[in-house]
Motif scaffolding. Structure first.
Motif, PDB file in Angstrom:
ATOM      1  N   LYS A 120      -4.440 -18.854 -22.996  1.00 28.32           N
ATOM      2  CA  LYS A 120      -3.760 -19.918 -22.257  1.00 28.32           C
ATOM      3  C   LYS A 120      -4.510 -20.274 -20.984  1.00 28.32           C
ATOM      4  N   GLU A 121      -4.379 -21.542 -20.606  1.00 25.88           N
ATOM      5  CA  GLU A 121      -4.925 -22.005 -19.341  1.00 25.88           C
ATOM      6  C   GLU A 121      -3.754 -22.446 -18.469  1.00 25.88           C
ATOM      7  N   TYR A 122      -3.719 -21.947 -17.251  1.00 25.15           N
ATOM      8  CA  TYR A 122      -2.663 -22.259 -16.299  1.00 25.15           C
ATOM      9  C   TYR A 122      -3.246 -23.171 -15.225  1.00 25.15           C
ATOM     10  N   LYS A 123      -2.574 -24.288 -14.941  1.00 27.04           N
ATOM     11  CA  LYS A 123      -2.984 -25.216 -13.887  1.00 27.04           C
ATOM     12  C   LYS A 123      -1.805 -25.409 -12.938  1.00 27.04           C
ATOM     13  N   ILE A 124      -1.981 -24.956 -11.707  1.00 24.15           N
ATOM     14  CA  ILE A 124      -0.999 -25.180 -10.668  1.00 24.15           C
ATOM     15  C   ILE A 124      -1.410 -26.485  -9.996  1.00 24.15           C
ATOM     16  N   PHE A 125      -0.542 -27.477  -9.984  1.00 24.84           N
ATOM     17  CA  PHE A 125      -0.956 -28.798  -9.524  1.00 24.84           C
ATOM     18  C   PHE A 125      -0.074 -29.322  -8.399  1.00 24.84           C
ATOM     19  N   SER A 126      -0.695 -30.164  -7.592  1.00 27.14           N
ATOM     20  CA  SER A 126      -0.013 -30.889  -6.530  1.00 27.14           C
ATOM     21  C   SER A 126      -0.600 -32.297  -6.528  1.00 27.14           C
ATOM     22  N   HIS A 127       0.196 -33.275  -6.944  1.00 24.87           N
ATOM     23  CA  HIS A 127      -0.271 -34.657  -7.078  1.00 24.87           C
ATOM     24  C   HIS A 127       0.539 -35.565  -6.150  1.00 24.87           C
ATOM     25  N   TYR A 128      -0.165 -36.427  -5.449  1.00 20.96           N
ATOM     26  CA  TYR A 128       0.457 -37.422  -4.568  1.00 20.96           C
ATOM     27  C   TYR A 128      -0.201 -38.769  -4.837  1.00 20.96           C
ATOM     28  N   ALA A 129       0.607 -39.803  -5.047  1.00 22.28           N
ATOM     29  CA  ALA A 129       0.075 -41.148  -5.250  1.00 22.28           C
ATOM     30  C   ALA A 129       1.023 -42.158  -4.629  1.00 22.28           C
ATOM     31  N   ALA A 130       0.460 -43.060  -3.839  1.00 17.02           N
ATOM     32  CA  ALA A 130       1.262 -44.115  -3.223  1.00 17.02           C
ATOM     33  C   ALA A 130       0.453 -45.387  -3.083  1.00 17.02           C
ATOM     34  N   GLU A 131      -0.647 -45.471  -3.790  1.00 16.56           N
ATOM     35  CA  GLU A 131      -1.547 -46.618  -3.677  1.00 16.56           C
ATOM     36  C   GLU A 131      -0.909 -47.907  -4.174  1.00 16.56           C
ATOM     37  N   ASP A 132      -0.182 -47.825  -5.260  1.00 18.94           N
ATOM     38  CA  ASP A 132       0.355 -49.032  -5.890  1.00 18.94           C
ATOM     39  C   ASP A 132       1.869 -49.173  -5.776  1.00 18.94           C
ATOM     40  N   GLY A 133       2.457 -48.602  -4.735  1.00 19.60           N
ATOM     41  CA  GLY A 133       3.906 -48.718  -4.591  1.00 19.60           C
ATOM     42  C   GLY A 133       4.489 -47.526  -3.871  1.00 19.60           C
ATOM     43  N   PRO A 134       5.697 -47.131  -4.278  1.00 13.38           N
ATOM     44  CA  PRO A 134       6.366 -46.019  -3.595  1.00 13.38           C
ATOM     45  C   PRO A 134       5.644 -44.691  -3.835  1.00 13.38           C
ATOM     46  N   GLU A 135       5.863 -43.760  -2.930  1.00 11.32           N
ATOM     47  CA  GLU A 135       5.252 -42.432  -3.051  1.00 11.32           C
ATOM     48  C   GLU A 135       5.726 -41.730  -4.314  1.00 11.32           C
ATOM     49  N   MET A 136       4.778 -41.133  -5.012  1.00 10.04           N
ATOM     50  CA  MET A 136       5.073 -40.329  -6.196  1.00 10.04           C
ATOM     51  C   MET A 136       4.476 -38.949  -5.936  1.00 10.04           C
ATOM     52  N   VAL A 137       5.330 -37.926  -5.898  1.00  9.74           N
ATOM     53  CA  VAL A 137       4.884 -36.564  -5.656  1.00  9.74           C
ATOM     54  C   VAL A 137       5.288 -35.724  -6.859  1.00  9.74           C
ATOM     55  N   SER A 138       4.336 -34.964  -7.369  1.00 16.21           N
ATOM     56  CA  SER A 138       4.589 -34.107  -8.523  1.00 16.21           C
ATOM     57  C   SER A 138       3.871 -32.780  -8.299  1.00 16.21           C
ATOM     58  N   ARG A 139       4.615 -31.695  -8.445  1.00 18.94           N
ATOM     59  CA  ARG A 139       4.041 -30.355  -8.295  1.00 18.94           C
ATOM     60  C   ARG A 139       4.591 -29.471  -9.406  1.00 18.94           C
ATOM     61  N   GLY A 140       3.784 -28.485  -9.805  1.00 22.55           N
ATOM     62  CA  GLY A 140       4.255 -27.563 -10.821  1.00 22.55           C
ATOM     63  C   GLY A 140       3.130 -26.791 -11.466  1.00 22.55           C
TER      64      GLY A 140
END
Length: 184
Positions: A120-140
């Protein structure tokens, strides 16, 4: 006394799986005292990432960077006990190492810390995007099959206490197989 699966590397060995106790022994060194079961980080380590997951569990990345040696541990807790712990020390070499991938541009930041464990491969991620509209935050945490790349499980963070993954990006090696790429 409960048991957990501990998988990691020491400077002189390859990744191994062993059973270890989550109870504190009377003879245990005071330096290894855990601050809380939620983070499961010893007091002398830096907490880089900590969140409550959609499954009711908790994930964390703890570590220390001392004398040019990096020591990192990923922990996953469920039901008040550590169910998975992956430890890596940079002196151990590349087996079991943590890697990073990052992509940054105006109002967009994707940071990921990963490691492979068995199949298995585990990826701990933290994503932030607000370039094209409202802020989108995703972590997990995303867990994928190493061979097929197929997602096995995804744990979304519901409550993030600490997100300092970005501090690890300049320290860890890039995963060249990721489409996300590496930060400059």
């Amino acid at each position: 006394m409960s048991s957990m699966l501990v998988i990691g590397c020491s400077p002189s060995t390859n990744p191994v799986a062993t059973s270890a106790s989550t109870d504190t022994d009377a003879d245990a060194d005071a330096d290894t005292e855990v601050t809380s079961i939620a983070t499961a980080c010893p007091q002398f380590e830096t907490l880089y990432f900590s969140c409550e997951t959609s499954s009711g569990g908790h994930v964390s990345i703890c570590g220390r960077n001392k004398d040019s040696l990096l020591d990192l541990t990923y922990r996953h807790n469920e039901g008040g006990r550590i169910t998975l712990e992956h430890h890596w020390n940079s002196a151990a070499g590349p087996d079991g190492r943590f890697t990073q991938n990052a992509y940054h541009r105006y109002r967009t930041e994707y940071n990921e810390i990963g490691f492979a464990l068995l199949d298995k491969e585990y990826k701990i991620f933290s994503h932030y995007a607000a370039e094209d509209g409202p802020e989108m935050v995703s972590r997990g945490v995303r867990i994928q099959d190493v061979e097929s790349g197929e997602e096995i499980r995804s744990l979304q963070c519901m409550d993030t206490q600490v997100d300092e993954i970005r501090k690890l990006i300049p320290i860890l090696e890039c995963d060249p197989d990721s489409a996300l790429g590496c930060a400059d």
